[in-house]
Scaffold this motif. Structure first.
Motif, mmCIF file in Angstrom:
data_model
loop_
_atom_site.group_PDB
_atom_site.id
_atom_site.type_symbol
_atom_site.label_atom_id
_atom_site.label_comp_id
_atom_site.label_asym_id
_atom_site.label_seq_id
_atom_site.Cartn_x
_atom_site.Cartn_y
_atom_site.Cartn_z
ATOM 1 N N LEU A 83 49.381 55.088 -1.087
ATOM 2 C CA LEU A 83 48.772 54.162 -2.028
ATOM 3 C C LEU A 83 48.309 54.902 -3.278
ATOM 4 O O LEU A 83 48.267 56.135 -3.319
ATOM 5 C CB LEU A 83 47.619 53.434 -1.346
ATOM 6 N N GLU A 84 47.960 54.130 -4.292
ATOM 7 C CA GLU A 84 47.653 54.746 -5.589
ATOM 8 C C GLU A 84 46.461 55.692 -5.514
ATOM 9 O O GLU A 84 46.407 56.692 -6.234
ATOM 10 C CB GLU A 84 47.403 53.650 -6.625
ATOM 11 N N ASP A 85 45.499 55.405 -4.616
ATOM 12 C CA ASP A 85 44.328 56.272 -4.490
ATOM 13 C C ASP A 85 44.559 57.440 -3.544
ATOM 14 O O ASP A 85 43.633 58.197 -3.247
ATOM 15 C CB ASP A 85 43.111 55.465 -4.039
ATOM 16 N N GLY A 86 45.797 57.585 -3.073
ATOM 17 C CA GLY A 86 46.134 58.704 -2.205
ATOM 18 C C GLY A 86 46.058 58.405 -0.722
ATOM 19 O O GLY A 86 46.542 59.202 0.098
ATOM 20 N N LYS A 87 45.455 57.281 -0.352
ATOM 21 C CA LYS A 87 45.410 56.918 1.062
ATOM 22 C C LYS A 87 46.813 56.612 1.572
ATOM 23 O O LYS A 87 47.682 56.182 0.808
ATOM 24 C CB LYS A 87 44.514 55.699 1.266
ATOM 25 N N LYS A 88 46.993 56.825 2.861
ATOM 26 C CA LYS A 88 48.309 56.604 3.456
ATOM 27 C C LYS A 88 48.220 55.538 4.546
ATOM 28 O O LYS A 88 47.308 55.553 5.376
ATOM 29 C CB LYS A 88 48.860 57.895 4.042
ATOM 30 N N MET A 89 49.180 54.635 4.503
ATOM 31 C CA MET A 89 49.327 53.641 5.568
ATOM 32 C C MET A 89 50.649 53.917 6.256
ATOM 33 O O MET A 89 51.711 53.880 5.613
ATOM 34 C CB MET A 89 49.327 52.226 4.986
ATOM 35 N N VAL A 90 50.604 54.232 7.522
ATOM 36 C CA VAL A 90 51.805 54.587 8.278
ATOM 37 C C VAL A 90 52.211 53.397 9.141
ATOM 38 O O VAL A 90 51.387 52.847 9.883
ATOM 39 C CB VAL A 90 51.559 55.830 9.157
ATOM 40 N N ILE A 91 53.460 53.016 9.036
ATOM 41 C CA ILE A 91 54.002 51.938 9.866
ATOM 42 C C ILE A 91 54.956 52.584 10.863
ATOM 43 O O ILE A 91 56.043 53.061 10.484
ATOM 44 C CB ILE A 91 54.717 50.887 8.995
ATOM 45 N N ASN A 92 54.529 52.644 12.087
ATOM 46 C CA ASN A 92 55.289 53.310 13.148
ATOM 47 C C ASN A 92 56.000 52.281 14.014
ATOM 48 O O ASN A 92 55.392 51.287 14.428
ATOM 49 C CB ASN A 92 54.359 54.138 14.049
ATOM 50 N N ALA A 93 57.256 52.531 14.291
ATOM 51 C CA ALA A 93 58.009 51.671 15.215
ATOM 52 C C ALA A 93 58.956 52.544 16.025
ATOM 53 O O ALA A 93 60.179 52.458 15.893
ATOM 54 C CB ALA A 93 58.778 50.605 14.448
ATOM 55 N N PRO A 94 58.426 53.420 16.870
ATOM 56 C CA PRO A 94 59.289 54.311 17.652
ATOM 57 C C PRO A 94 60.217 53.505 18.556
ATOM 58 O O PRO A 94 59.832 52.469 19.100
ATOM 59 C CB PRO A 94 58.293 55.148 18.470
#
Length: 763
Positions: free
Chosen positions: A689-700
């Protein structure tokens, strides 16, 4: 091993490489095929795109031009010849171009006419990336290379050994000016050629500098070469400069343009390129694309999926274009395409909100809030300068499409926390839209007096596409209702838009369970053919537009008789044959043909009105059907190839559908805080994201077969909703999907899991 065995092994390796799993993407810009969608024509769109050589949202794009001057299909994949390399601002072949001039190398003799200078080329000797384009021109034996900045570009031509190497500059027809300045190795000029939407003083001023002295300097106009004359103004002007070259010698060009002045073009050229080499500019452009594309990092897809994803993401990040410049005081200024003045502040253009309100601008509010704020400031400036909000701008107001969907953009941005612009000015603009027709049918609200008094735009009052307008106005009124609440507007005003948001009900026909045109006297129009395109609807039929109740799917479902009937109606879209009635148009328009040949029944993904419909199964407790159809559309209707779209790409909207769907969710209703879940395409996708935070979408375990969501968890906690909130995504964290090969028919079936609907939230 025998040669035949080697060949077979090579073919197997190639097939395996195309379908093999990609575990990490380090250079996303090199996964982009800018030729995706270029195999198109008037009668059938596979994207109606061109290979834009540009930076994200850049003011100036460049492109190879295969077609004749003024033809909106400026680059067609099936063409054999290139006529020039053109600076372009074209958002769509239907809207066409402005601010355009072309450059073309020739050898042997002076050939400046667009037909005579044209050269054979092959895609086998073409490299098409966002940051770099290269092609071999067979007739002059010249290789052309191009690399962009936001308002400038570098071109490089590799010539053969000749004393007759030339570069032609074409300033286009409908009024242009050219001047050669040999002592500065420079050409300046302006072009006024446009397709509408410009003030009377419109000009695009260009500056071209060369790294080699001229041995020949001639101007030309129309079909006449004027030897020795260095300056010319006429309907159609151009220049030819010549050189002696050694085999393999590279002649370099640096060029920039401005809508303000020659001085501003020079300033942009120095600021954005200056003394940089071609390779240095190319590296900067590639780094920019890698940075922006890399904000969504995918893992675990096939090579085809990765290429299609980044090619679509590239298209999502081209429009709207920056129509502002940076002056000598480092101030943001713009030439107003509405009143012709040079004014302070941001301006964006080349966007049709009928298309892009659905997913493109919601993508910006999620991933690019600062850009979204600048776009909002630009909308405020457009209203101040013209008296109206733009709905289709290129560069000024254009009479195209329906709705007043600027309200959706503004409300969605503000409600999701985007600030830094005059929201009160924008709200006044929205209020004006809600009560007035504009100077053209696409601005304001055509038929607004009927809509506000009757609750719908009647079929029989000479307002075309009346049902589509009614449905879009009702949705837009919902977004105004939400915004009015957030701005603490008067109670009467809030309630007015809340009530109008339910106007969709006035067109629902309980007999057919579809939306239907209604006459002024309150009776439905007859005869009614739900397969008739156009007429009461816009580029679609009743089966496509009935679902345009983004804000109250529960209300629509109830009108149809409840969840079971609602699902049956959704299923019918895919189960029916692709029959159509084209009588309103008098011909089979390309959108109809694209639906017909896709083998998905009445589902017309190649046009925008129905693109969200697949996600509506989530509102009726059958999310596995959303998952199935999302994956069907992604695998069957998108590929990173010249025929890679199933209809017009339209300023990033069809691409944004793919990008969001690959992430695993989609903004069905901008103006709310929810994204409706589908099925993620990759085993892992990391949003930065623009503020550097990360959202991880995992689908193993995700795969072509394992497309069904079995369970979900948000930051380690079980997650049962069929949607995810904007706030949860903005916080960062992990959204985990357990995938399987069979539908999971217990998760997401409870009404408590369903996404937002007005009728549920406002019982």
């Amino acid at each position: 091993m025998k040669k035949v065995g080697l060949l077979a092994a090579a073919l197997l390796c190639l097939h395996g490489a195309y379908s093999q799993t990609v575990n990490k993407v380090t250079e996303p810009a090199d996964w982009v095929n800018t030729l995706m969608g270029t195999d198109s024509k008037v009668s059938l769109s596979n994207g109606n795109t061109y290979p834009a050589i540009a930076l994200p949202w850049g003011m100036n794009f460049w492109m190879p031009q295969t077609n004749t001057m003024g033809n909106g299909w400026a680059y067609q994949y099936t063409a054999d010849k290139i006529r020039g390399f053109k600076q372009t601002h074209q958002p769509s072949p239907w809207i066409n171009d402005y601010g355009q001039f072309a450059i073309m190398p020739v050898t042997g003799s002076v050939k400046f006419d667009q037909h005579k200078r044209a050269s054979w080329f092959s895609h086998k000797s073409e490299v098409a990336r966002p940051y770099y384009y290269s092609v071999y021109l067979a007739d002059p034996d010249v290789t052309t290379e191009i690399t962009p900045t936001e308002r400038a570009a570098q071109l490089r031509f590799t010539f053969p050994a000749t004393d007759s190497a030339f570069i032609v500059v074409d300033a286009m027809d409908h009024g242009s000016y050219i001047k050669i300045i040999p002592e500065q190795q420079k050409i300046i000029g302006y072009t006024t050629k446009n397709s509408g939407g410009v003030p009377s003083n419109f000009k695009n001023y260009f500056v071209i500098t060369f790294d080699k002295p001229f041995t020949v300097s001639n101007t030309w106009h129309d079909s006449v070469l004027v030897k020795g004359l260095l300056e010319l103004q006429a309907d159609h002007t151009g220049a030819v400069v010549g050189f002696k070259t050694k085999r393999g010698e590279k002649v370099g060009i640096k060029t920039a343009s401005s809508f303000i002045s020659f001085e501003q073009a020079e300033l942009s050229l120095q600021r954005e390129i200056g003394g940089d080499s071609f390779d240095a500019t190319c590296k900067k452009a590639k780094d920019t694309w890698n940075k922006e594309l890399g904000r969504l990092a995918v893992e675990g897809g096939t090579t085809e999926q990765v290429s299609t994803f980044y090619s679509s993401l590239y298209r999502t990040m081209l429009f709207p274009r920056k129509f502002y410049e940076i002056n000598a005081k480092n101030e943001v200024v713009h030439y107003s395409p509405f009143n012709g003045q040079v004014l302070p502040g941001y301006m964006f253009t080349d966007n049709g909100f009928w298309d892009t309100f659905r997913a493109v601008h919601p993508f910006f509010t999620l991933m690019y809030p600062t850009l979204s704020a600048h776009i909002m400031e630009g909308l405020s400036n457009a209203y101040t300068e013209s008296g109206w909000l733009p709905e289709w701008a290129s560069p000024g107001h254009r009479d195209c499409m329906v709705g007043s969907n600027s309200a959706s953009l503004i409300a969605d941005a503000y409600l999701k926390g985007i600030r830094g612009y005059d929201i009160n000015n924008l709200y006044q603009a929205i209020l004006k839209n809600s009560e007035n027709e504009g100077p053209m049918s696409s601005v304001g609200r055509l038929g607004v007096k009927y809509y506000n008094s009757l609750g719908y735009v009647p079929y029989d009052v000479d307002v075309n596409e009346n049902a589509a307008r009614t449905l879009e106005y009702a949705y837009d009124d919902f977004t105004i209702f939400q915004l009015a609440k957030a701005l603490n507007r008067p109670k009467e005003e809030v309630e007015r838009f809340e009530k109008r948001s339910q106007n969709y009900r006035n067109l629902f026909d309980p007999e057919t369970k579809l939306m239907r045109g209604k006459n002024k006297d309150g009776k439905f129009q007859t005869p009614f053919n739900p397969f008739k395109w156009g007429d009461a609807f816009t580029e679609g039929n009743s089966w496509h537009y009935t679902w345009s109740v983004f804000h109250d799917v529960k209300g629509l479902s109830d009108l149809m008789g409840g969840k079971d009937m609602f699902v049956r109606m959704l299923d019918s879209v895919f189960n029916m044959p692709p029959v159509f009635d084209e009588s309103y148009y008098g011909t089979v328009i390309h959108e109809i043909r694209e639906m017909q040949i896709m083998n998905m029944g009445q589902y017309a993904h190649g046009n925008q009105p129905i693109q969200h419909m697949i996600y509506l199964y989530n509102y009726a407790g059958q999310p596995w059907k959303t998952q199935y159809w999302v994956r069907q559309v992604m695998s069957r209707l998108y590929k990173a190839t010249p025929d890679g779209y199933c209809g017009d790409e339209d300023n990033g909207q069809t691409s944004a559908w793919y990008v969001f769907s690959a992430m695993g969710f989609y903004p069905v209703c901008p103006g709310t805080q929810q994204y409706v879940l589908g099925t993620p395409l990759f085993s892992k996708l990391t949003m930065t994201l623009e503020d550097g935070k990360k959202m991880v979408i995992n689908a193993p375990g995700n795969s072509e077969k394992n497309l069904y969501v079995q369970s979900a968890a948000l930051n380690g906690k079980p997650y049962s909703n069929n949607w995810i909130s904007h706030q949860d995504l903005q916080k960062g964290g992990t959204l985990e999907f357990k995938m399987g090969a069979a539908p999971q028919k217990t998760r997401g079936t409870s009404p408590a899991a369903f996404p937002y609907s007005y009728s549920t939230a406002n019982k």
